[in-house]
Scaffold this active site. Structure first.
Site, PDB file in Angstrom:
ATOM      1  CG  HIS B 205      -0.325   0.118   2.465  1.00  0.00           C
ATOM      2  ND1 HIS B 205      -0.152  -1.104   3.473  1.00  0.00           N
ATOM      3  CD2 HIS B 205       0.207   1.155   3.222  1.00  0.00           C
ATOM      4  CE1 HIS B 205       0.463  -0.840   4.471  1.00  0.00           C
ATOM      5  NE2 HIS B 205       0.550   0.637   4.248  1.00  0.00           N
ATOM      6  CB  SER B 329       3.296   1.153   6.026  1.00  0.00           C
ATOM      7  OG  SER B 329       1.863   0.923   6.526  1.00  0.00           O
TER       8      SER B 329
END
Lengths: 84, 376
Positions: B205, B329
């Site tokens: 992502h 992330s």
């Protein structure tokens, strides 16, 4: 999927660019990425599952703001400013 | 003893299932694991060559030879490299498993909390592991009263992250701050880690945002960033790779990707890079892992570390109570084994019920290896 958008404002109500906006608590798993506000202080977090979220903004000067938002439906598009 | 035998059988079942999926290049499952390059319209001629090579190579899931003894038990291993940078080649360590950041590391591992979670029992662990999995299964697991109580006790607490100040030492300098510009112009921060001279591994992502126009426009990669300081400079990257399971199906279990740095930007040669490993369930069980990245709730561009034991291992994800925040992330979840560092997961998700990573399974390992070759 639902979304939460708004602006990050300083104590005087002026928009803040380059603030980071992130989810710090939620009832649903979320991707661990943070958004940087645009020159108008705007942010928009999308692809969120219905649930309860705590959103934080961290301003370049070290100030912090937070809101709690509940998303009920997948079509929810909530708008809420974060004010330091 | 009977329980142990049962566990061994389940592990064997899992291995066979994974092998079948790897071999079946015509199946939907294997398609999901096939690596895909960045969108064609935004690629250079060189990128097209890489894409063709990658598509072909993605079908090759043969076992990879390990350079580590005992690999037949533990899985596939790709070794780390500490880089040519001479200063602080390695940071000091107090144990064979934990990185030394500041203060006694023992303080950071709260064994009281650990024991509380251990009371959950392996039945529930296996339920999560064996259900094919990802977050829905974990969610179901966490709804069980005993588990939920234990998790709440662990997650709702003080922030145990420790700032990494000496970011020019290995392995910290192989961890990268990412400044991302999405296709729609929105900007984001994330983390990644070098696994080769020009290959940075991160979350899917981070490079492909479904609600932002797909492949991101650009990522500035800054290894060893320390606030406003970029001790090794930075590079703008525009070549990205992920897998169809993420870009087309948005499956949480396939949320991983690679950034290939420009040819004049071989950062890994200088700062070094992480090894990575595809370990078995039993090797991962209760493993003490480290995680460091660039969270957005701390001063801009600062690196933060924390470590704990893995709590749940599913067939495709790792779950832990290591503190993280948005911006981490893509951070490495790694095992320190003596002086070696092996990434075992790629951090992707936060949740009040436990943070999680994409596990480096056999197909993930193979794709990382291919992407490493692309950036050699």
């Amino acid at each position: 999927m639902a979304s939460i958008s708004g602006r990050v404002l300083d104590v005087d109500g002026y928009p803040v660019a380059e603030a980071t906006v992130l989810i710090t608590e939620s009832s649903e798993p979320h991707v661990d990425i943070a958004q940087v506000t645009d020159p108008d202080g705007r942010f928009s977090l999308r692809d969120l599952a219905p649930g309860d979220y705590r959103i934080e903004a961290h301003l370049p000067g070290g100030e912090r703001a937070e809101i709690h938002v509940g998303l009920t439906y997948e079509s929810d598009e909530v708008s809420h400013d974060l004010r330091a | 003893m009977a329980r142990q035998k049962e566990l061994e059988n389940l592990e064997s079942d899992y291995v066979e299932e994974a092998s079948q999926g790897d071999a079946g290049t015509e199946t939907a499952m294997s398609d999901e694991w096939a690596s895909v390059p960045q969108a064609a319209e935004s690629m250079s001629e060189t990128d097209f060559v890489e894409a063709d090579f990658e598509t072909d190579a993605a079908e090759d899931h043969d076992a990879v030879a390990s350079t580590e003894s005992g690999a037949a038990v533990e899985g596939d291993v790709e070794e780390a490299f500490t880089g040519t940078e001479s200063a602080d080649a390695t940071s000091g360590t107090s144990t064979d498993e934990l990185e030394m950041v500041a203060g006694p590391n023992g303080i950071l591992i709260d064994e009281t909390r650990e024991s509380l979670l251990e009371s959950v029992g392996d039945n529930q662990v296996l339920d999560a592991w064996y259900a094919d999995l990802g977050d829905p299964a974990i969610g179901a697991l966490l709804q069980q009263p005993e588990t939920a109580e234990a998790v709440a006790e662990v997650v709702i607490g003080k922030d145990d992250r420790v700032r990494v100040n000496n970011t020019t030492a290995y392995p910290w300098r192989a961890i990268c701050s990412l400044r991302i510009t999405a296709r729609d112009g929105s900007r984001w921060i994330g983390s990644g880690f070098l696994v080769g001279n020009r290959t940075v591994i991160t979350a899917g992502h981070v490079v492909y945002m479904h609600s932002r126009g797909g492949w991101v426009r650009k990522i500035e990669v800054i290894p060893g960033r320390n606030g406003s300081s970029k001790p090794f400079g930075s590079c703008d990257a525009t070549a990205f790779h992920s897998v169809k399971g993420w870009t087309q199906k948005k499956k949480r279990s396939h949320d991983y990707a690679a950034i290939i740095l420009p040819k004049n930007c071989a950062l890994g040669k200088r700062v070094g890079f992480f090894g990575y490993a595809n370990y078995s369930f039993f090797t991962l069980l209760n493993m003490l892992v480290n995680l460091a990245g660039y969270p957005g709730d701390k001063p801009a561009g600062t690196m933060w570390w924390h470590a704990r034991r893995l709590k749940w291992i599913t067939s495709r994800t790792l779950v832990y109570n290591i503190d993280t925040a948005g911006g981490q992330s893509g951070a490495p979840v790694w095992r320190k084994k003596g002086s070696q560092r092996y990434a075992v997961g790629i951090h992707t998700n936060g949740s009040s019920g436990g943070n999680s990573a994409t596990r480096i399974t056999k197909p993930v390992f193979n794709n990382i290896k291919k992407w490493k070759a692309l950036g050699a």
